[in-house]
Design a protein around this motif. Structure first.
Motif, PDB file in Angstrom:
ATOM      1  N   PHE A 168      -7.017 -12.315  13.151  1.00 61.56           N
ATOM      2  CA  PHE A 168      -6.540 -11.311  12.207  1.00 61.56           C
ATOM      3  C   PHE A 168      -5.891 -10.175  12.985  1.00 61.56           C
ATOM      4  N   ASN A 169      -4.567 -10.146  13.000  1.00 59.90           N
ATOM      5  CA  ASN A 169      -3.797  -9.041  13.556  1.00 59.90           C
ATOM      6  C   ASN A 169      -3.139  -8.280  12.415  1.00 59.90           C
ATOM      7  N   ALA A 170      -2.519  -7.173  12.722  1.00 61.58           N
ATOM      8  CA  ALA A 170      -1.874  -6.370  11.682  1.00 61.58           C
ATOM      9  C   ALA A 170      -0.789  -7.157  10.956  1.00 61.58           C
ATOM     10  N   ASP A 171       0.036  -7.910  11.701  1.00 59.32           N
ATOM     11  CA  ASP A 171       1.163  -8.623  11.097  1.00 59.32           C
ATOM     12  C   ASP A 171       1.078 -10.136  11.270  1.00 59.32           C
ATOM     13  N   PHE A 172      -0.013 -10.620  11.826  1.00 58.36           N
ATOM     14  CA  PHE A 172      -0.163 -12.056  12.076  1.00 58.36           C
ATOM     15  C   PHE A 172      -1.574 -12.503  11.744  1.00 58.36           C
ATOM     16  N   THR A 173      -1.668 -13.670  11.090  1.00 58.34           N
ATOM     17  CA  THR A 173      -2.959 -14.274  10.782  1.00 58.34           C
ATOM     18  C   THR A 173      -2.883 -15.765  11.096  1.00 58.34           C
ATOM     19  N   MET A 174      -3.951 -16.290  11.696  1.00 56.93           N
ATOM     20  CA  MET A 174      -4.059 -17.727  11.938  1.00 56.93           C
ATOM     21  C   MET A 174      -5.387 -18.230  11.393  1.00 56.93           C
TER      22      MET A 174
END
Length: 343
Positions: free
Chosen positions: A271-277
Motif C-alpha cells: 500500500f503506497n500513496a499512488d500504488f497498490t499491489m
C-alpha cells in the motif's frame, strides 16, 4: 439478455464483496461477456480505436489504472502522458508514475461501465482481449478532470455493437526437443535484457523451460516464500525496486520504495500513496532468480509463476538504462540464495 442481467444483479446482491471478474466466473462466462450483457443498463460499448483513445486520455489528468492476471493485481494512479503507440505495441512511459507496456494485437473490446458505490457513481473504461479477459481498467477518480473525461466518453462510446464474441484460450504445446546448450550460449551472449524475448521465440520455449535448462549462474530456483521475505527486506531498507505485473495485453510497472508491506489472508499486499499491489502467495508454485547479461553487467530479477505457467510477477532493482545494477538489490537477492537455494 434481460434475464441474464437479472441473474447478474441477483449474484451481485448475494455476493456484495465479489468483483465483476468473480461474478462472471460464477456465471460461467468471461468478464467481457458480462460487460456486454450489461449494455443498455450500466454499460456502453466503446469504439475499438484504441490508439486514439489512449492518446486522448492525457487531457483527463490523473486516473487509476488496474492491470491484473489471475493471481496478482497492480493498481497505479497516474497520467496518460508520454504515450508512444503503433497499431500493435506501445509504451506509456512515466517511470515512478504510470508506466505500461502495451500489446494491442491482443485488444478486442472496450466498455464504459458505471457502478453505484457508497461514495457515489464510479466510472471506468475497461478493455478486454480476444478471450474476454481483462487487459486494462481505467477508473475516473477525484483528481480526474471529469469534464474532459465526459468529452472522451461522448467521443468514443456507442449505443450498441454487433457480432460480439470471445474465443477460448488454446492449449500451448511445449517444445521439448530444444537445444539446452544453445539456449545457454545465446543467453550468455545477450547485451540487453529485451533480447531474452527473442531467445524464447527462437527456440519456441517458455521462460520456465529456459530457466530450468541453464546453469545456476543464470537461473536458480528458490523457495516460494522468497517474495514475501524480499518485500520485507525492501520495505525495511527503502531501496527502490521495479514490480512488473501483466497479462496478454498489458504490463504495468511500479518503480519506487515500498511504503507499506502487509501479508494478510494468503495475499501479499503493498500500500503506497499512488500504488497498490495484491498478490496470492499460495498460488506461487515456482520462484526463480535470474541473471541476464547487459552491456553494463548482469541484471538480476525475481520471477514468480503459477501452476498453469502464468507469470504472476517479475521484480528488479531500480536501474536506469546505461547504469550498473543497484548493489543493495543484489545483496538482497543473494541473501535469498544463501537462505534457501534448492537444486
Amino acid at each position: 439478455m434481460k434475464s441474464t442481467y437479472q441473474h447478474y444483479l441477483a449474484l451481485k446482491s448475494e455476493n456484495p464483496r465479489r468483483y465483476a471478474r468473480d461474478l462472471a466466473t460464477m456465471m460461467a462466462i468471461s468478464e467481457a461477456e458480462l460487460a456486454h450483457i450489461r449494455i443498455g443498463y450500466d454499460a456502453k460499448p466503446m469504439k475499438k480505436d484504441f490508439v486514439a483513445l489512449l492518446q486522448a486520455l492525457h487531457t483527463v489528468g490523473e486516473t487509476k489504472s488496474i492491470v491484473r492476471n489471475e493471481y496478482a493485481v497492480h493498481e497505479q494512479v497516474g497520467r496518460y502522458d508520454n504515450v508512444k503507440l503503433s497499431n500493435h505495441t506501445g509504451l506509456i512511459l512515466n517511470p515512478r508514475a504510470l508506466d505500461q507496456r502495451i500489446f494491442m494485437r491482443q485488444w478486442a473490446s472496450a466498455f464504459l461501465l458505471k457502478e453505484d458505490t457508497h461514495h457515489g457513481e464510479r466510472q471506468s473504461i475497461q478493455i478486454f482481449d480476444t478471450h474476454g479477459d481483462s487487459v486494462l481498467k481505467i477508473y475516473a477518480i477525484e483528481k480526474t478532470n471529469i469534464t474532459a473525461w465526459n468529452e472522451i466518453i461522448a467521443q468514443f462510446t456507442l449505443e450498441s455493437i454487433s457480432n460480439f464474441s470471445v474465443t477460448p484460450v488454446g492449449k500451448t504445446l511445449l517444445n521439448t526437443a530444444f537445444d539446452a546448450e544453445k539456449v545457454e550460449e545465446e543467453w550468455r551472449a545477450m547485451t540487453d535484457v529485451h533480447q531474452f524475448f527473442k531467445l524464447l521465440n527462437n527456440h519456441n520455449i517458455t521462460r520456465q523451460q529456459a530457466f530450468a535448462s541453464v546453469s545456476n549462474k543464470l537461473a536458480s530456483k528458490v523457495e516460494n516464500t522468497a517474495l514475501s521475505r524480499l518485500l520485507d527486506m525492501i520495505q525495511k531498507d527503502q531501496n527502490e525496486i521495479m514490480i512488473f505485473i501483466g497479462n496478454r495485453g498489458c504490463v504495468q510497472i511500479f518503480t519506487g520504495v515500498v511504503e507499506q508491506f502487509i501479508p494478510k489472508g494468503g495475499w501479499l499486499n503493498i500500500f503506497n500513496a499512488d500504488f497498490t499491489m495484491h498478490l496470492m502467495e499460495n498460488k506461487i508454485t515456482e520462484t526463480w532468480i535470474t541473471r541476464k547479461p547487459t552491456k553494463e553487467g548482469y541484471v538480476t530479477s525475481l520471477e514468480l509463476f503459477a501452476e498453469d505457467g502464468t507469470q504472476i510477477a517479475q521484480l528488479y532493482g531500480q536501474r536506469t538504462e546505461g547504469n550498473l545494477e543497484q548493489q543493495r538489490w543484489r545483496n538482497q537477492i543473494e541473501s535469498l540464495l544463501v537462505q534457501d537455494q534448492v537444486a
